[in-house]
Scaffold this active site. Structure first.
Site, PDB file in Angstrom:
ATOM      1  N   CYS A   1       0.843  -1.200   0.000  1.00  0.00           N
ATOM      2  CA  CYS A   1       0.000   0.000   0.000  1.00  0.00           C
ATOM      3  C   CYS A   1       0.876   1.247   0.000  1.00  0.00           C
ATOM      4  CB  CYS A   1      -0.898   0.059   1.238  1.00  0.00           C
ATOM      5  SG  CYS A   1      -2.275  -1.086   1.240  1.00  0.00           S
ATOM      6  N   ASP A   2       0.375   2.300  -0.618  1.00  0.00           N
ATOM      7  CA  ASP A   2       1.033   3.596  -0.498  1.00  0.00           C
ATOM      8  C   ASP A   2      -0.003   4.693  -0.691  1.00  0.00           C
ATOM      9  OD1 ASP A   2       4.029   4.639  -0.358  1.00  0.00           O
ATOM     10  OD2 ASP A   2       2.848   6.044  -1.551  1.00  0.00           O
ATOM     11  N   SER A   3       0.126   5.761   0.093  1.00  0.00           N
ATOM     12  CA  SER A   3      -0.841   6.858   0.056  1.00  0.00           C
ATOM     13  C   SER A   3      -0.185   8.158  -0.401  1.00  0.00           C
ATOM     14  CB  SER A   3      -1.469   7.063   1.435  1.00  0.00           C
ATOM     15  OG  SER A   3      -2.194   5.916   1.838  1.00  0.00           O
TER      16      SER A   3
ATOM     17  N   GLY B   1      -2.899   3.527  -3.114  1.00  0.00           N
ATOM     18  CA  GLY B   1      -2.706   2.418  -4.035  1.00  0.00           C
ATOM     19  C   GLY B   1      -2.661   1.105  -3.274  1.00  0.00           C
TER      20      GLY B   1
END
Length: 411
Positions: free
Chosen positions: A83-85, A120
């Protein structure tokens, strides 16, 4: 061993190994609050040198890179979540600010306005080789912060290490006046989206709940477990005894790894050790001793492929069971032909009573005659034994512990 000896119901219910490829405490806590205890492996991806055509695509690309980086380190099947924000503001991607000056400047530009928080998600399942890449976006409305509020918030350090320089679940919560979309996505992982992604690769969300099921120990009990069980001295003695029965090299799996105190001593002796346990409280300690090599799992449903382990170790486990057969069947499944199962044996009724457990109303599951007979049903034959000293004088358990070795048949 005849493959039919393995219980097919156990095979069907085997829990997935679920790995979170992120160092984010907020993501981990969100999953824990939803009943999932993932194995955490940090990817090490350098986020500062990745570019994309849009903020949303940047978040999805970074999530994919994280998942792939962790998958590349695995030596067994797992389902990995990356995950990445990124906060999109005026078409610009805001990641972690890194410095107080940048955080202060961003917060001033954001106050009284709205941005879009993109997270994501990449799920990579190594068993099926399927990779799913999705994006969740949530609109965030910010309060009209004063300069003093911004300065005070920046001084806490929180906005320096989070995407967009704010949190909705921490100190920054009062500065968010509203959101449009999934709240958890702003925290760092969209639970509804993740559920749909896992379902697409055949993993129902409730299957992950079982991994987080608490077993016997709470946090306080786990914290004092080592000192009440003989501490490092007994762990070293147990590890030395196990070492004398282990094959040279190869992969060792310790069942009911607990705090990892014995496993860490086995690692110090040159072994590659993976540990599994049902207790999340115990695993929090084990993860410090064996980073990246422990996970929540049931000894009757191990997250390893058939014939992949050279040795399985169970120290002080079988006497706790009402039925050792499912564990023996699973051990036989994961052991390579010629691999060994090493376990303590003969826990006395006196020790059971002193430990606060009722005397067994049936044959003890670690009694030697019982183990020999049951293990033989799964192609495991007794072929070695030793002992190691117990805790210091004055404690309840006996002065020495028997340790036995079974070897898996070559067929």
């Amino acid at each position: 061993m005849d493959d039919a000896a393995v219980n097919p119901a156990v095979e069907e219910k085997r829990r997935p190994r679920f790995v979170l490829a992120s160092a984010s405490p907020a993501r981990l806590q969100t999953l824990r609050d939803a009943g999932v205890e993932p194995e955490v492996i940090v990817s090490g991806v350098d986020e500062d040198h990745v570019t994309a055509e849009s903020p949303g695509e940047l978040a999805r690309t970074l999530a994919t890179l994280k998942a792939r980086a962790v998958v590349a380190t695995l030596d067994d099947h797992a389902t990995v979540l990356g995950c990445d924000s990124v906060l999109e503001f005026d078409g610009v991607a805001y990641g972690k600010p890194g410095t107080a000056d940048v955080a202060r400047e961003r917060l001033r530009s954001m106050r009284g306005r709205s941005g879009i928080l993109h997270t994501g998600h990449c799920v990579f399942d190594t068993a099926t080789r399927r990779e799913l890449r999705e994006l969740a976006s949530t609109t965030v409305h910010f309060a009209d912060l004063t300069d003093d509020e911004i300065d005070a918030y920046v001084e806490t350090g929180e906005p320096l290490v989070v995407a967009g320089s704010f949190t909705v679940d921490g100190l920054g919560g009062p500065f968010v006046t509203g959101i449009e979309g999934d709240y958890h996505n702003v925290v760092g992982v969209s639970l509804p989206l993740l559920r749909r992604m896992l379902a697409e690769i055949g993993i129902p969300w409730p299957a992950l709940w079982q991994q987080a099921a608490p077993f016997k120990y709470d946090d306080a009990e786990a914290a004092r477990y080592d000192e009440t069980r003989g501490g490092t001295e007994r762990a070293q003695a147990a590890a030395a005894a196990v070492q004398s029965l282990l094959p040279v090299g190869g992969r060792v799996v310790e069942l009911a790894v607990g705090t990892g105190i014995v496993a860490a001593e086995l690692v110090a002796l040159g072994n590659l050790v993976h540990g599994v346990d049902l207790s999340t409280a115990m695993l929090r300690h084990a993860k410090v001793r064996l980073p990246g090599h422990v996970l929540a799992a049931d000894a009757t449903q191990l997250p390893f492929a058939d014939y992949r382990c050279d040795a399985v170790v169970a120290v002080w486990l079988l006497h706790l069971l009402d039925d050792s057969d499912p564990v023996l069947a699973e051990v036989a499944r994961v052991l390579r032909p010629g691999g060994v199962f090493i376990t303590t044996t003969e826990k006395s009724e006196t020790s059971r009573y002193a430990a606060g457990r009722t005397p067994a109303d049936h044959r003890s599951q670690d009694a030697l005659p019982h183990l020999i007979a049951r293990a033989a049903q799964y192609g495991l034959a007794l072929d070695g034994a030793t002992t190691f000293p117990g805790p210091p004088k004055g404690t309840v358990p006996p002065a020495t512990y028997p340790l036995i070795r079974f070897r898996r048949s070559l067929s």
